[in-house]
Scaffold this active site. Sequence first.
Site, PDB file in Angstrom:
ATOM      1  N   GLU A  18       0.921  -1.310  -0.005  1.00 32.25           N
ATOM      2  CA  GLU A  18      -0.057  -0.055   0.064  1.00 32.25           C
ATOM      3  C   GLU A  18       0.726   1.156  -0.106  1.00 32.25           C
ATOM      4  O   GLU A  18       1.843   1.245   0.855  1.00 32.25           O
ATOM      5  CB  GLU A  18      -0.948  -0.021   1.283  1.00 32.25           C
ATOM      6  N   LEU A  49      -5.945  -1.478  -0.170  1.00 37.85           N
ATOM      7  CA  LEU A  49      -5.697  -1.526   1.313  1.00 37.85           C
ATOM      8  C   LEU A  49      -6.471  -2.748   1.690  1.00 37.85           C
ATOM      9  O   LEU A  49      -7.589  -3.212   2.256  1.00 37.85           O
ATOM     10  CB  LEU A  49      -6.631  -0.723   1.892  1.00 37.85           C
ATOM     11  N   GLU A  70      -4.428  -6.568   3.092  1.00 37.36           N
ATOM     12  CA  GLU A  70      -3.214  -7.218   3.283  1.00 37.36           C
ATOM     13  C   GLU A  70      -3.462  -8.847   2.993  1.00 37.36           C
ATOM     14  O   GLU A  70      -2.866  -9.280   2.377  1.00 37.36           O
ATOM     15  CB  GLU A  70      -2.822  -7.141   4.813  1.00 37.36           C
ATOM     16  N   PHE A 122       2.451  -1.379   8.919  1.00 36.62           N
ATOM     17  CA  PHE A 122       2.795  -1.633  10.351  1.00 36.62           C
ATOM     18  C   PHE A 122       2.528  -2.974  10.759  1.00 36.62           C
ATOM     19  O   PHE A 122       1.919  -3.687  10.023  1.00 36.62           O
ATOM     20  CB  PHE A 122       1.807  -0.571  11.023  1.00 36.62           C
ATOM     21  N   ASP A 123       3.555  -3.178  11.663  1.00 45.41           N
ATOM     22  CA  ASP A 123       3.580  -4.337  12.187  1.00 45.41           C
ATOM     23  C   ASP A 123       1.986  -5.024  12.522  1.00 45.41           C
ATOM     24  O   ASP A 123       1.742  -6.000  12.378  1.00 45.41           O
ATOM     25  CB  ASP A 123       4.261  -4.304  13.479  1.00 45.41           C
ATOM     26  N   GLY A 124       1.145  -4.210  13.240  1.00 50.43           N
ATOM     27  CA  GLY A 124      -0.064  -4.463  13.633  1.00 50.43           C
ATOM     28  C   GLY A 124      -1.083  -4.607  12.778  1.00 50.43           C
ATOM     29  O   GLY A 124      -2.112  -5.238  12.917  1.00 50.43           O
ATOM     30  N   PHE A 125      -0.845  -4.524  11.228  1.00 50.32           N
ATOM     31  CA  PHE A 125      -1.557  -4.474  10.146  1.00 50.32           C
ATOM     32  C   PHE A 125      -1.511  -5.774   9.420  1.00 50.32           C
ATOM     33  O   PHE A 125      -2.178  -6.204   8.451  1.00 50.32           O
ATOM     34  CB  PHE A 125      -1.537  -3.481   9.218  1.00 50.32           C
ATOM     35  N   PRO A 158      -4.628  -9.114   9.400  1.00 48.04           N
ATOM     36  CA  PRO A 158      -5.537  -9.568   8.432  1.00 48.04           C
ATOM     37  C   PRO A 158      -5.078 -10.480   7.539  1.00 48.04           C
ATOM     38  O   PRO A 158      -5.711 -11.291   6.595  1.00 48.04           O
ATOM     39  CB  PRO A 158      -5.931  -8.196   7.547  1.00 48.04           C
ATOM     40  N   HIS A 169       0.596  -0.086  15.700  1.00 47.12           N
ATOM     41  CA  HIS A 169       1.773   1.035  15.142  1.00 47.12           C
ATOM     42  C   HIS A 169       2.852   0.520  15.772  1.00 47.12           C
ATOM     43  O   HIS A 169       4.052   0.921  15.147  1.00 47.12           O
ATOM     44  CB  HIS A 169       1.562   2.172  14.887  1.00 47.12           C
TER      45      HIS A 169
END
Length: 327
Positions: free
Chosen positions: A32, A61, A63, A86-89, A92, A132
């Site tokens: 993205e 958008l 993942e 970011f790591d937390g994304f 998904p 994040h």
Amino acid sequence: MSDLTTMPFSKAVNAGLRQAMLDSDRVLLMGEDIGPLGGVFRVTEGLQAEFGPQRVIDTPLAESGILGTAIGLAMGGFRPVCEIQFDGFVFPAFDQITTQLAKLTNRHEGALRMPVVVRIPYGGHIGAVEHHQESPEAYFAHTPGLRVVSPSTPNDAYWMIQDAIASDDPVIFLEPKSRYWHKGEVDLRTRGAALHASRIVRRGTDVTLVGHGAIVSTLLEAAALAESEGTSCEVVDVRSLSPVDYGPILDSVGRTGRMVYVQEAPGHVSVGSEIAATVTERAFYSLEAPVLRVSGFDVPFPPAKLEGLFLPDADRILEAVDRALAY
């Protein structure tokens, strides 16, 4: 550009990606906002202008869609490199990574390779909000079929991203985002340590400090402070979390008799837990004290104003060193 140059960590990843793309037209970048913007951290800046939008692909958008597409591309002979903002994304896409990407080669008895790299900026120290600043490495290191690595220096970033792309197995490439702006020397000609090799980065005699990613710089800071107080600490950069190269770690513990593992991630059922247990099993008669761990606390990552209390610092590391020496 000379063979030896100084650049920030982020530019070293960029240079490594560029070299891999020059070496093979089967290497594609996906993510993205990685095109004209160059990604949130500008790691891919300039690459779409050089290689075009069919090789540096701005994705929707989604993942899960990014990883699913990458798996299909790998089946077709490409080497996709996926960026997670970011790591937390990454979660998904967790199902695609752990139930498909990690298992397809085994499912096909080795006949189908999955040369996919998943780049994940991870860790704290940037004052960001929840999702994040996560450290999700244990989820992936626990999953058979995935290789998991994390460079701590620009030189490692430059060479390890190329080695990860060259791997026929899927690689989770964890980039400590707090190091993106830190500069270091990069040797553009002489290859660094192998992708899955641990490395001693500071010699010492009293206690072995072990860690990965951004925490390595904190270990070196703690070792310098310990030396000013008369304690000599050896520092080992693990670099690869799956598989782990235990040789340098065990050699170091054999000399010092004491070890402290440090990580940003929570300590419960973590990479540090596994390495501490393995060192205890394999170096039991060399140890003069229990293997100790210093980690983030077992709570969700806190708001930015509290991250300094959550993340290990030199003081917490030195407290563990003192405890190890007290046995």
